[in-house]
Scaffold this motif. Structure first.
Motif, PDB file in Angstrom:
ATOM      1  N   LEU A 117      -3.388 129.634 -40.046  1.00 27.22           N
ATOM      2  CA  LEU A 117      -3.876 129.524 -41.418  1.00 27.22           C
ATOM      3  C   LEU A 117      -2.955 130.210 -42.427  1.00 27.22           C
ATOM      4  O   LEU A 117      -2.733 129.682 -43.514  1.00 27.22           O
ATOM      5  CB  LEU A 117      -5.300 130.092 -41.518  1.00 27.22           C
ATOM      6  CG  LEU A 117      -5.993 129.951 -42.865  1.00 27.22           C
ATOM      7  CD1 LEU A 117      -6.071 128.495 -43.313  1.00 27.22           C
ATOM      8  CD2 LEU A 117      -7.397 130.560 -42.801  1.00 27.22           C
ATOM      9  N   ALA A 118      -2.416 131.359 -42.079  1.00 31.41           N
ATOM     10  CA  ALA A 118      -1.550 132.075 -43.025  1.00 31.41           C
ATOM     11  C   ALA A 118      -0.339 131.223 -43.414  1.00 31.41           C
ATOM     12  O   ALA A 118      -0.004 131.127 -44.602  1.00 31.41           O
ATOM     13  CB  ALA A 118      -1.106 133.410 -42.435  1.00 31.41           C
ATOM     14  N   MET A 119       0.290 130.584 -42.430  1.00 31.94           N
ATOM     15  CA  MET A 119       1.457 129.753 -42.736  1.00 31.94           C
ATOM     16  C   MET A 119       1.035 128.502 -43.508  1.00 31.94           C
ATOM     17  O   MET A 119       1.720 128.088 -44.441  1.00 31.94           O
ATOM     18  CB  MET A 119       2.211 129.355 -41.479  1.00 31.94           C
ATOM     19  CG  MET A 119       3.465 128.533 -41.791  1.00 31.94           C
ATOM     20  SD  MET A 119       4.453 128.171 -40.354  1.00 31.94           S
ATOM     21  CE  MET A 119       5.282 129.734 -40.160  1.00 31.94           C
ATOM     22  N   TYR A 120      -0.086 127.897 -43.125  1.00 31.51           N
ATOM     23  CA  TYR A 120      -0.584 126.717 -43.839  1.00 31.51           C
ATOM     24  C   TYR A 120      -0.783 127.055 -45.313  1.00 31.51           C
ATOM     25  O   TYR A 120      -0.288 126.360 -46.196  1.00 31.51           O
ATOM     26  CB  TYR A 120      -1.907 126.245 -43.221  1.00 31.51           C
ATOM     27  CG  TYR A 120      -2.575 125.140 -44.001  1.00 31.51           C
ATOM     28  CD1 TYR A 120      -2.179 123.813 -43.847  1.00 31.51           C
ATOM     29  CD2 TYR A 120      -3.598 125.417 -44.907  1.00 31.51           C
ATOM     30  CE1 TYR A 120      -2.783 122.792 -44.573  1.00 31.51           C
ATOM     31  CE2 TYR A 120      -4.205 124.406 -45.630  1.00 31.51           C
ATOM     32  CZ  TYR A 120      -3.797 123.100 -45.460  1.00 31.51           C
ATOM     33  OH  TYR A 120      -4.389 122.095 -46.190  1.00 31.51           O
ATOM     34  N   LYS A 121      -1.498 128.132 -45.562  1.00 30.38           N
ATOM     35  CA  LYS A 121      -1.794 128.539 -46.944  1.00 30.38           C
ATOM     36  C   LYS A 121      -0.498 128.806 -47.715  1.00 30.38           C
ATOM     37  O   LYS A 121      -0.330 128.331 -48.839  1.00 30.38           O
ATOM     38  CB  LYS A 121      -2.679 129.788 -46.932  1.00 30.38           C
ATOM     39  CG  LYS A 121      -3.074 130.275 -48.287  1.00 30.38           C
ATOM     40  CD  LYS A 121      -4.000 131.480 -48.156  1.00 30.38           C
ATOM     41  CE  LYS A 121      -4.317 132.078 -49.501  1.00 30.38           C
ATOM     42  NZ  LYS A 121      -5.211 133.239 -49.405  1.00 30.38           N
ATOM     43  N   ASP A 122       0.438 129.525 -47.109  1.00 29.04           N
ATOM     44  CA  ASP A 122       1.709 129.848 -47.762  1.00 29.04           C
ATOM     45  C   ASP A 122       2.478 128.582 -48.129  1.00 29.04           C
ATOM     46  O   ASP A 122       2.956 128.439 -49.260  1.00 29.04           O
ATOM     47  CB  ASP A 122       2.542 130.739 -46.837  1.00 29.04           C
ATOM     48  CG  ASP A 122       3.852 131.158 -47.469  1.00 29.04           C
ATOM     49  OD1 ASP A 122       3.821 131.787 -48.561  1.00 29.04           O
ATOM     50  OD2 ASP A 122       4.915 130.844 -46.895  1.00 29.04           O
ATOM     51  N   ILE A 123       2.570 127.650 -47.197  1.00 30.51           N
ATOM     52  CA  ILE A 123       3.341 126.426 -47.457  1.00 30.51           C
ATOM     53  C   ILE A 123       2.646 125.542 -48.485  1.00 30.51           C
ATOM     54  O   ILE A 123       3.292 124.983 -49.367  1.00 30.51           O
ATOM     55  CB  ILE A 123       3.626 125.681 -46.135  1.00 30.51           C
ATOM     56  CG1 ILE A 123       4.637 126.496 -45.333  1.00 30.51           C
ATOM     57  CG2 ILE A 123       4.121 124.266 -46.390  1.00 30.51           C
ATOM     58  CD1 ILE A 123       4.938 125.977 -43.954  1.00 30.51           C
ATOM     59  N   ILE A 124       1.326 125.422 -48.393  1.00 29.39           N
ATOM     60  CA  ILE A 124       0.578 124.601 -49.359  1.00 29.39           C
ATOM     61  C   ILE A 124       0.774 125.149 -50.770  1.00 29.39           C
ATOM     62  O   ILE A 124       0.998 124.391 -51.726  1.00 29.39           O
ATOM     63  CB  ILE A 124      -0.922 124.542 -48.994  1.00 29.39           C
ATOM     64  CG1 ILE A 124      -1.119 123.715 -47.721  1.00 29.39           C
ATOM     65  CG2 ILE A 124      -1.766 124.000 -50.136  1.00 29.39           C
ATOM     66  CD1 ILE A 124      -0.669 122.272 -47.807  1.00 29.39           C
ATOM     67  N   LEU A 125       0.708 126.463 -50.933  1.00 29.13           N
ATOM     68  CA  LEU A 125       0.883 127.058 -52.262  1.00 29.13           C
ATOM     69  C   LEU A 125       2.307 126.873 -52.772  1.00 29.13           C
ATOM     70  O   LEU A 125       2.513 126.709 -53.977  1.00 29.13           O
ATOM     71  CB  LEU A 125       0.486 128.531 -52.240  1.00 29.13           C
ATOM     72  CG  LEU A 125      -1.010 128.780 -52.035  1.00 29.13           C
ATOM     73  CD1 LEU A 125      -1.299 130.272 -51.886  1.00 29.13           C
ATOM     74  CD2 LEU A 125      -1.839 128.189 -53.166  1.00 29.13           C
ATOM     75  N   LYS A 126       3.289 126.866 -51.879  1.00 26.37           N
ATOM     76  CA  LYS A 126       4.672 126.619 -52.289  1.00 26.37           C
ATOM     77  C   LYS A 126       4.891 125.153 -52.655  1.00 26.37           C
ATOM     78  O   LYS A 126       5.660 124.847 -53.554  1.00 26.37           O
ATOM     79  CB  LYS A 126       5.639 127.047 -51.180  1.00 26.37           C
ATOM     80  CG  LYS A 126       5.778 128.544 -51.062  1.00 26.37           C
ATOM     81  CD  LYS A 126       6.695 128.929 -49.931  1.00 26.37           C
ATOM     82  CE  LYS A 126       6.784 130.447 -49.839  1.00 26.37           C
ATOM     83  NZ  LYS A 126       7.504 130.877 -48.635  1.00 26.37           N
ATOM     84  N   MET A 127       4.225 124.245 -51.933  1.00 23.64           N
ATOM     85  CA  MET A 127       4.374 122.810 -52.188  1.00 23.64           C
ATOM     86  C   MET A 127       3.725 122.389 -53.505  1.00 23.64           C
ATOM     87  O   MET A 127       4.192 121.471 -54.160  1.00 23.64           O
ATOM     88  CB  MET A 127       3.729 121.998 -51.047  1.00 23.64           C
ATOM     89  CG  MET A 127       4.527 121.981 -49.778  1.00 23.64           C
ATOM     90  SD  MET A 127       3.665 121.156 -48.409  1.00 23.64           S
ATOM     91  CE  MET A 127       3.378 119.528 -49.077  1.00 23.64           C
ATOM     92  N   HIS A 128       2.647 123.057 -53.863  1.00 23.16           N
ATOM     93  CA  HIS A 128       1.883 122.698 -55.062  1.00 23.16           C
ATOM     94  C   HIS A 128       2.019 123.818 -56.093  1.00 23.16           C
ATOM     95  O   HIS A 128       1.156 124.687 -56.200  1.00 23.16           O
ATOM     96  CB  HIS A 128       0.418 122.451 -54.708  1.00 23.16           C
ATOM     97  CG  HIS A 128       0.235 121.350 -53.705  1.00 23.16           C
ATOM     98  ND1 HIS A 128       0.345 120.029 -54.040  1.00 23.16           N
ATOM     99  CD2 HIS A 128      -0.017 121.389 -52.374  1.00 23.16           C
ATOM    100  CE1 HIS A 128       0.150 119.284 -52.962  1.00 23.16           C
ATOM    101  NE2 HIS A 128      -0.060 120.088 -51.941  1.00 23.16           N
TER     102      HIS A 128
END
Length: 111
Positions: free
Chosen positions: A78-89
């Motif tokens: 989850l930590a990596m998912y959240k980090d990447i999603i916030l960087k993508m958007h």
């Protein structure tokens, strides 16, 4: 599931990032979260010539996501998912109560 909203986007736009397409084709990505509905249960789509079918459609709060959910998205946790999603958007804020549509999918059996 009854009373679904109209589609927000075409199913062809459900999974678009090359790394996520590769993860879906490898079987490590089986879900995609979106703000809107991109596909109905039973609807088929292709990723680089490989056929998939939507097997489930449900709502989920971002705050209810687990590491298992993130792995179903093709991420290690989850930590990596959240980090990447916030960087993508750019400009997105992770709001725990924000509802997303969870599109579950699998390789189409007759493909």
């Amino acid at each position: 599931m009854e009373n679904l909203p109209e589609k927000t986007c075409s199913i062809e736009r459900l999974v678009t990032q090359p790394k996520l397409v590769a993860a879906a084709k490898a079987g490590t990505k089986t879900q995609q979260r979106r703000d809107g509905v991109y596909g109905w249960v039973g609807e088929s789509f292709e990723l680089d010539g490989m056929a998939f079918v939507v097997t489930g459609l449900s709502r989920q709060r971002l705050g209810d996501m687990t590491d298992e959910d993130a792995r179903a998205e093709g991420f290690p946790g989850l930590a990596m998912y959240k980090d990447i999603i916030l960087k993508m958007h750019t400009g997105m804020i992770w709001e725990e109560d924000h509802l997303v549509w969870v599109h579950s999918f699998a390789v189409k059996a007759d493909a």
